[in-house]
Motif scaffolding. Sequence first.
Motif, mmCIF file in Angstrom:
data_model
loop_
_atom_site.group_PDB
_atom_site.id
_atom_site.type_symbol
_atom_site.label_atom_id
_atom_site.label_comp_id
_atom_site.label_asym_id
_atom_site.label_seq_id
_atom_site.Cartn_x
_atom_site.Cartn_y
_atom_site.Cartn_z
ATOM 1 N N THR A 21 0.862 -1.173 0.000
ATOM 2 C CA THR A 21 0.000 0.000 0.000
ATOM 3 C C THR A 21 0.896 1.219 0.000
ATOM 4 O OG1 THR A 21 -0.004 -0.006 2.393
ATOM 5 C CG2 THR A 21 -1.826 -1.107 1.303
ATOM 6 N N GLY B 109 -11.410 4.924 -9.085
ATOM 7 C CA GLY B 109 -10.880 3.844 -8.257
ATOM 8 C C GLY B 109 -10.504 2.596 -9.046
ATOM 9 N N SER C 286 -5.363 1.415 -8.095
ATOM 10 C CA SER C 286 -5.142 1.621 -6.668
ATOM 11 C C SER C 286 -4.302 2.876 -6.468
ATOM 12 C CB SER C 286 -4.416 0.421 -6.069
ATOM 13 O OG SER C 286 -3.075 0.411 -6.504
ATOM 14 N N GLU C 287 -4.321 3.382 -5.250
ATOM 15 C CA GLU C 287 -3.541 4.581 -4.950
ATOM 16 C C GLU C 287 -2.060 4.365 -5.313
ATOM 17 O OE1 GLU C 287 -3.000 5.984 -0.756
ATOM 18 O OE2 GLU C 287 -4.484 7.449 -1.408
ATOM 19 N N GLU D 8 -0.851 2.433 -7.505
ATOM 20 C CA GLU D 8 -0.688 2.371 -8.961
ATOM 21 C C GLU D 8 -0.674 3.753 -9.598
ATOM 22 O OE1 GLU D 8 -2.478 -1.982 -10.306
ATOM 23 O OE2 GLU D 8 -3.873 -0.359 -9.855
#
Lengths: 490, 490
Positions: free
Chosen positions: A242, A374, A377-378, A380
């Motif tokens: 993440t 969305g 992902s963040e 990405e």
Amino acid sequence: MFESALIEHKFDKEAYEREEPALRTGLLEAQLELVEKQSFAAVIVITGMDGAGKGDVIHRLLEWLDPRHVQVDAYGDPDDTESSRPRMWRYWRDLPPKGRISIVFGSWYTDPLKSRLRGDNGRSRFERELAAINRFEEMLTSEGILLLKFLLVVSPEEQKRRLGAFERRTGVKSRALEEWADVKSRKRIRPIVEDLVRRTSTDHAPWIVLPSDDPEYRDLTFGRTILEALRQRLEQPTVLATAPFPATIPNIDRRTVLDTLDLSRKLPSNAYKKALEEAQARLLALSQGKRFQDRALVAAFEGHDAAGKGGAIRRVAFALDPRRYRVHPIAAPTDEEKARPYLWRFWRHVPRRGHMALFDRSWYGRVLVERVEGFASEAEWLRAYGEINDFEEELTRGGIVVAKFWLAITKEEQLRRFEAREEIAYKHYKITPEDWRNREKWDRYQLAIGDMIDRTSTPEAPWTLVEAEDKRWARVKVLETICERLEQAL
Amino acid sequence: MFESALIEHKFDKEAYEREEPALRTGLLEAQLELVEKQSFAAVIVITGMDGAGKGDVIHRLLEWLDPRHVQVDAYGDPDDTESSRPRMWRYWRDLPPKGRISIVFGSWYTDPLKSRLRGDNGRSRFERELAAINRFEEMLTSEGILLLKFLLVVSPEEQKRRLGAFERRTGVKSRALEEWADVKSRKRIRPIVEDLVRRTSTDHAPWIVLPSDDPEYRDLTFGRTILEALRQRLEQPTVLATAPFPATIPNIDRRTVLDTLDLSRKLPSNAYKKALEEAQARLLALSQGKRFQDRALVAAFEGHDAAGKGGAIRRVAFALDPRRYRVHPIAAPTDEEKARPYLWRFWRHVPRRGHMALFDRSWYGRVLVERVEGFASEAEWLRAYGEINDFEEELTRGGIVVAKFWLAITKEEQLRRFEAREEIAYKHYKITPEDWRNREKWDRYQLAIGDMIDRTSTPEAPWTLVEAEDKRWARVKVLETICERLEQAL
């Protein structure tokens, strides 16, 4: 790097005969599972010293695997198609889709290494190029590709013996196909190759140094390494990290550079006609000129729905020789595209020299729609800014002029255009319920656009913000900007 | 990079007065939770243009937080302690432990930027240095540090106004403390700074560009960004990516470079005495010589239990002026060390010029005991090879000679020495049940040692494999190698 590989390693021939069938079965089973699951693609880079047996291990692997789902990509000197595009283009072109294995022979390492050995490349430039390779490989692995890099090494004695035998058998002197280490220059080359191997042995794609004096030892190690890697990835898909930091910087007043545009700019009909014709003539002359034949143009058009991207592209295209440009409307990715890293679908359309590619929406979808909706992902879309800058830098280095347009309209003007489209029959198809839904996310899009412009407007590939409330003004500004960028570059 | 930051951003003063107390409370609560949980450390880098208010935001943050758990580290020109060590040493020295927040003013960016602006640094070298910074920051964040980098930007008009006011008030002309952008050279500097910011805006540590024309806007954004980052990390600890590739390369015959050593090498007593004395005299002369005063030595001793590391170190130390060397026995890390990235405990012992540091076990524990015992995850020890190479390269660039010794003995010799230790009373303390347990993992250690030597033996910091079955042979070889390395370097 080669310390342990260059000592004696042997594997008994009879034991090999006993072990090989199990390995073969294992590989085939793993491959079929991969084909069925289509969970990732594998790229196997094979390189190493002359006479170490690069060709042999490839043959062996092809014998073991189901050849329908394997491809061998061998790269020598670039051919015409390749040399008229940026260096990395051919590697992108051949990236395998999920479920497939590619064997790469003569890779993206060859160029930097050759220049370094010739002395064209100082140590700083060499290291910079290796850093670019590390970013490239990190991108591949982050996108889910299993990347295995094998370096075959052979002792000086064995190398001499093999190359001599080859010459006696064929009458052909072995030619150093790759500059990794031939016999004569071994001493000079080795420290440079070791430096390269060390600097590009990253945790996401470490080099695997393969002792190759004994063929049985070499082949068994090679096969088992691939088998273990495939199995591990099949059983345990990669967990992506993440993002360690919140991506959205609190933008208190939600003001971005878009808010500084003067959207009241207009061009009256007469002035428009004259300016448009002039700019089109100028662009035609530029694109037909001698100097452009060594260059190319990539233009990306971005903007909200109904901002006038299509109209602007048509005015640009109208000025051009149809054999020399192509328009690429970017909608949802195809199955083929989804099976590869996201930049692949744009690399495949990179124009050859003397040509132009006009993108109606572009790779910026990653940091716009995919971010807001969305789909990415963040982690990405955060890393995409750097990947996109690398991509455009690679294009620019390949002689391509990169022009990027953001066509800006107000939310009110968009509403007027939507309503108009609903009334005019032949424009009705242009408006869908989704377009209405997107309007609700207008503010989140504005932030994403602001971030995008801040982070990807480079001196070589700057964004041009186009006041598009008046279509005429927008079209002329786009055309004139392309002319100016080309004039600067040529 | 500065497009959106340089447009007008304002936040109403009265609204600020209303919002500020909540922000303050939030920050304090988050900080206290961090102090209690000790789950990570935060490093906040503050930089930016002259007159943008770097000092002001730091004051504001110190006002908001509990100052007992915050430190401000300001770096100007290096002082004597600092300049006698590698560039990065002072940043490592000050790394905060878990639970603590540090504010860094004048960071590792200053050096590369200054050289680039002075023109000492070509573009290639500049990019290479930025790549090194990216690896450094990636290491910090992989080790769990929350890294926030703020760049304060101010419009030319506002900058001029503020610096003028400062001069009128103090009579002092503002001095460009950092070269990020002063008024006069703004045009020339900006593209270089933007290039730097873009290339070092990675997904693990993106730059946060802070619009600073309006103090209320600036401070509120600054505080909220920090608050959000702290909260996110407190609530959701980072998930580390699993290594995408099996680390252990199937080493079929388990042979490594260790198997090539001739462990029967011996030195008879007389020859030993003579050789030892000669080497010690040579080393003393070298270490006292003028040329060594600009250099330093870092020597790492690794080897199995009872391999004779201590004995070898004593023979080296015996030759030296006690004021000039220090021996660092590396056991389990202290609490202080555990609270920081793993290389910190070695950076703290990096010697100043003219001095020597002898490490009895070293940073290689990460890829030896921590790998074999599973104390480090596969992803951690895999990336450690690159981190260690970077670390030693940084030492070497700082003028330090790095010598690394692997003292090799057989499993049988180890057993003999263990048994002897159990019999001799004063050596009894040297043997523990754990030593016996480690013997069971002998083979796994051999593989880890082989990988370590392959991946970290660089031209600047090569491994020396020492045949240590005979202690006398080993001691003399160690001493002579250090002498040779110093002679080469001086």
